[in-house]
Design a protein around this motif. Sequence first.
Motif, PDB file in Angstrom:
ATOM      1  N   SER A 106      31.741  29.436  34.799  1.00  0.00           N
ATOM      2  CA  SER A 106      30.293  29.424  34.331  1.00  0.00           C
ATOM      3  C   SER A 106      29.962  31.203  34.525  1.00  0.00           C
ATOM      4  O   SER A 106      29.701  31.583  35.045  1.00  0.00           O
ATOM      5  N   ILE A 107      29.263  31.232  33.087  1.00  0.00           N
ATOM      6  CA  ILE A 107      28.739  32.679  32.578  1.00  0.00           C
ATOM      7  C   ILE A 107      27.503  32.287  31.927  1.00  0.00           C
ATOM      8  O   ILE A 107      27.644  32.411  30.772  1.00  0.00           O
ATOM      9  N   GLY A 108      26.451  32.486  32.640  1.00  0.00           N
ATOM     10  CA  GLY A 108      25.010  32.043  31.993  1.00  0.00           C
ATOM     11  C   GLY A 108      25.192  30.769  31.552  1.00  0.00           C
ATOM     12  O   GLY A 108      25.355  29.888  32.379  1.00  0.00           O
ATOM     13  N   ASN A 109      24.907  30.389  30.270  1.00  0.00           N
ATOM     14  CA  ASN A 109      24.905  29.215  29.737  1.00  0.00           C
ATOM     15  C   ASN A 109      26.249  28.716  29.104  1.00  0.00           C
ATOM     16  O   ASN A 109      26.364  27.659  28.448  1.00  0.00           O
ATOM     17  N   ASP A 110      27.251  29.816  29.323  1.00  0.00           N
ATOM     18  CA  ASP A 110      28.490  29.449  28.779  1.00  0.00           C
ATOM     19  C   ASP A 110      29.624  29.178  29.793  1.00  0.00           C
ATOM     20  O   ASP A 110      29.415  29.214  30.892  1.00  0.00           O
ATOM     21  N   LEU A 111      30.857  28.604  29.269  1.00  0.00           N
ATOM     22  CA  LEU A 111      31.922  28.490  30.010  1.00  0.00           C
ATOM     23  C   LEU A 111      32.846  29.496  29.457  1.00  0.00           C
ATOM     24  O   LEU A 111      33.203  29.516  28.271  1.00  0.00           O
ATOM     25  N   ALA A 112      33.801  30.322  30.123  1.00  0.00           N
ATOM     26  CA  ALA A 112      34.706  31.309  29.682  1.00  0.00           C
ATOM     27  C   ALA A 112      35.914  31.399  30.695  1.00  0.00           C
ATOM     28  O   ALA A 112      36.061  31.091  32.045  1.00  0.00           O
ATOM     29  N   ILE A 113      37.064  31.949  30.140  1.00  0.00           N
ATOM     30  CA  ILE A 113      38.159  32.239  30.726  1.00  0.00           C
ATOM     31  C   ILE A 113      38.210  33.846  30.959  1.00  0.00           C
ATOM     32  O   ILE A 113      37.979  34.585  29.931  1.00  0.00           O
ATOM     33  N   THR A 114      38.531  34.090  32.193  1.00  0.00           N
ATOM     34  CA  THR A 114      38.296  35.370  32.715  1.00  0.00           C
ATOM     35  C   THR A 114      39.521  36.286  32.666  1.00  0.00           C
ATOM     36  O   THR A 114      40.812  35.594  32.777  1.00  0.00           O
ATOM     37  N   LYS A 115      39.711  37.432  32.919  1.00  0.00           N
ATOM     38  CA  LYS A 115      40.925  38.379  33.073  1.00  0.00           C
ATOM     39  C   LYS A 115      41.509  37.999  34.177  1.00  0.00           C
ATOM     40  O   LYS A 115      42.656  37.627  34.321  1.00  0.00           O
ATOM     41  N   THR A 116      40.975  37.869  35.380  1.00  0.00           N
ATOM     42  CA  THR A 116      41.334  37.544  36.679  1.00  0.00           C
ATOM     43  C   THR A 116      41.985  36.106  36.762  1.00  0.00           C
ATOM     44  O   THR A 116      42.939  36.038  37.355  1.00  0.00           O
ATOM     45  N   GLN A 117      41.369  35.219  36.037  1.00  0.00           N
ATOM     46  CA  GLN A 117      42.181  34.033  35.974  1.00  0.00           C
ATOM     47  C   GLN A 117      43.546  33.787  35.139  1.00  0.00           C
ATOM     48  O   GLN A 117      44.511  33.286  35.796  1.00  0.00           O
ATOM     49  N   ILE A 118      43.430  34.721  34.022  1.00  0.00           N
ATOM     50  CA  ILE A 118      44.662  34.755  33.414  1.00  0.00           C
ATOM     51  C   ILE A 118      45.759  35.772  34.437  1.00  0.00           C
ATOM     52  O   ILE A 118      46.985  35.330  34.514  1.00  0.00           O
ATOM     53  N   GLU A 119      45.207  36.771  34.913  1.00  0.00           N
ATOM     54  CA  GLU A 119      46.265  37.455  35.564  1.00  0.00           C
ATOM     55  C   GLU A 119      46.717  36.717  36.866  1.00  0.00           C
ATOM     56  O   GLU A 119      48.155  36.887  37.114  1.00  0.00           O
ATOM     57  N   ARG A 120      46.005  36.075  37.562  1.00  0.00           N
ATOM     58  CA  ARG A 120      46.622  34.981  38.658  1.00  0.00           C
ATOM     59  C   ARG A 120      47.499  34.114  38.144  1.00  0.00           C
ATOM     60  O   ARG A 120      48.571  33.702  38.908  1.00  0.00           O
ATOM     61  N   ALA A 121      47.221  33.328  37.158  1.00  0.00           N
ATOM     62  CA  ALA A 121      48.083  32.360  36.594  1.00  0.00           C
ATOM     63  C   ALA A 121      49.464  32.790  36.145  1.00  0.00           C
ATOM     64  O   ALA A 121      50.564  32.141  36.322  1.00  0.00           O
ATOM     65  N   LEU A 122      49.391  34.029  35.552  1.00  0.00           N
ATOM     66  CA  LEU A 122      50.633  34.468  34.885  1.00  0.00           C
ATOM     67  C   LEU A 122      51.505  35.385  36.275  1.00  0.00           C
ATOM     68  O   LEU A 122      52.835  35.019  36.038  1.00  0.00           O
ATOM     69  N   ASN A 123      50.851  35.485  37.311  1.00  0.00           N
ATOM     70  CA  ASN A 123      51.603  35.966  38.500  1.00  0.00           C
ATOM     71  C   ASN A 123      52.685  36.929  38.283  1.00  0.00           C
ATOM     72  O   ASN A 123      53.927  36.793  38.466  1.00  0.00           O
ATOM     73  N   CYS A 124      52.261  37.906  37.382  1.00  0.00           N
ATOM     74  CA  CYS A 124      53.222  39.218  37.115  1.00  0.00           C
ATOM     75  C   CYS A 124      54.462  38.911  35.997  1.00  0.00           C
ATOM     76  O   CYS A 124      55.204  39.575  35.753  1.00  0.00           O
ATOM     77  N   GLU A 157      37.687  40.965  27.943  1.00  0.00           N
ATOM     78  CA  GLU A 157      38.793  41.476  29.055  1.00  0.00           C
ATOM     79  C   GLU A 157      40.007  40.695  29.238  1.00  0.00           C
ATOM     80  O   GLU A 157      41.090  41.331  29.523  1.00  0.00           O
ATOM     81  N   ALA A 158      39.732  39.462  28.976  1.00  0.00           N
ATOM     82  CA  ALA A 158      41.098  38.525  29.101  1.00  0.00           C
ATOM     83  C   ALA A 158      42.098  38.717  27.944  1.00  0.00           C
ATOM     84  O   ALA A 158      43.206  38.959  28.051  1.00  0.00           O
ATOM     85  N   ALA A 159      41.331  39.022  26.696  1.00  0.00           N
ATOM     86  CA  ALA A 159      42.256  39.212  25.470  1.00  0.00           C
ATOM     87  C   ALA A 159      42.758  40.494  25.557  1.00  0.00           C
ATOM     88  O   ALA A 159      44.135  40.659  25.171  1.00  0.00           O
ATOM     89  N   ILE A 160      42.035  41.643  26.214  1.00  0.00           N
ATOM     90  CA  ILE A 160      42.670  43.009  26.452  1.00  0.00           C
ATOM     91  C   ILE A 160      43.964  42.896  27.376  1.00  0.00           C
ATOM     92  O   ILE A 160      44.943  43.325  27.113  1.00  0.00           O
ATOM     93  N   PHE A 161      43.612  42.175  28.482  1.00  0.00           N
ATOM     94  CA  PHE A 161      44.725  42.028  29.334  1.00  0.00           C
ATOM     95  C   PHE A 161      46.141  41.313  28.855  1.00  0.00           C
ATOM     96  O   PHE A 161      47.297  41.762  29.078  1.00  0.00           O
ATOM     97  N   ILE A 162      45.787  40.229  28.165  1.00  0.00           N
ATOM     98  CA  ILE A 162      46.901  39.541  27.349  1.00  0.00           C
ATOM     99  C   ILE A 162      47.735  40.544  26.537  1.00  0.00           C
ATOM    100  O   ILE A 162      48.832  40.597  26.414  1.00  0.00           O
ATOM    101  N   ARG A 163      46.757  41.258  25.448  1.00  0.00           N
ATOM    102  CA  ARG A 163      47.522  42.522  24.762  1.00  0.00           C
ATOM    103  C   ARG A 163      48.243  43.553  25.597  1.00  0.00           C
ATOM    104  O   ARG A 163      49.437  43.659  25.284  1.00  0.00           O
ATOM    105  N   GLU A 164      47.444  44.035  26.628  1.00  0.00           N
ATOM    106  CA  GLU A 164      48.279  45.092  27.335  1.00  0.00           C
ATOM    107  C   GLU A 164      49.481  44.642  28.099  1.00  0.00           C
ATOM    108  O   GLU A 164      50.186  45.366  28.696  1.00  0.00           O
ATOM    109  N   SER A 165      49.627  43.216  28.356  1.00  0.00           N
ATOM    110  CA  SER A 165      50.868  42.848  29.062  1.00  0.00           C
ATOM    111  C   SER A 165      51.850  42.474  28.071  1.00  0.00           C
ATOM    112  O   SER A 165      53.176  42.102  28.460  1.00  0.00           O
ATOM    113  N   GLY A 166      51.962  42.783  26.695  1.00  0.00           N
ATOM    114  CA  GLY A 166      52.660  42.905  25.754  1.00  0.00           C
ATOM    115  C   GLY A 166      53.074  41.303  25.280  1.00  0.00           C
ATOM    116  O   GLY A 166      54.135  41.004  24.516  1.00  0.00           O
TER     117      GLY A 166
END
Length: 249
Positions: A106-124, A157-166
Amino acid sequence: MIAKIQNFEIDLSKPIDISLPLTNTDANPIAWYIEKPTIEAVRFGDWIGKVSEGSSTNFNNIFFNPHGHGTHTECLGHITREFYSINQCLKQFFFTAELISIKSESIGNDLAITKTQIERALNCKTPEAIIIRTLPNLESKKHKNYSKTNPPYLLQEAAIFIRESGIKHLLIDLPSVDREEDEGRLLAHKAFWNVKDVNNLNADARLDCTITEMIFVDQNIQDGSYILNIQIASFENDASPSKPVLYKI
């Protein structure tokens, strides 16, 4: 039939289809304020292209929008002034992929996927493609009218992380990686494709990368590593209806 893709063995006789079919019924998912698809027989005067009406063949016209009527794969031509087609940008069709499941925050009135969530789920892990299944994973996703519902989306930030992860191919079970009403900013799209100016494309924009939206990953498909096959129709358009298929490694 066993095949070897990028040194991984997969059984081609056991595909896992994560696409949604396109129908002309109310069961078809819809987004972006449009009506359901139309599939109807061609008519020439008294002649109807339908075997049940006396024709020798079924001969239908289909009217649909790839972005609003189901599973589709798009290239950066979706957001650029200059024309780019998915048929020209997507030239390889098998990729290593990681399926992850994420509950939006929850972010304000929205629901969103964050960089931290993506990073943790991918686990390197650094696959060529990432498949995001949002939680709760309700069957209603298969038939939902998303218009004016403010669905969850991907933070910049999540999209940037995905891009920078290759990662080159992003798949998600939502109608868009961006907020439904964002005043045209399209921050996640631009961040993933590294598009800095839609009117004058930068040299390092990611022409060979794709976003696939409105998939559905059944609950019995486990998170983990797969081989992904992205199948598209050869449309000279920014997007095509698509059939992403997973294979267990």
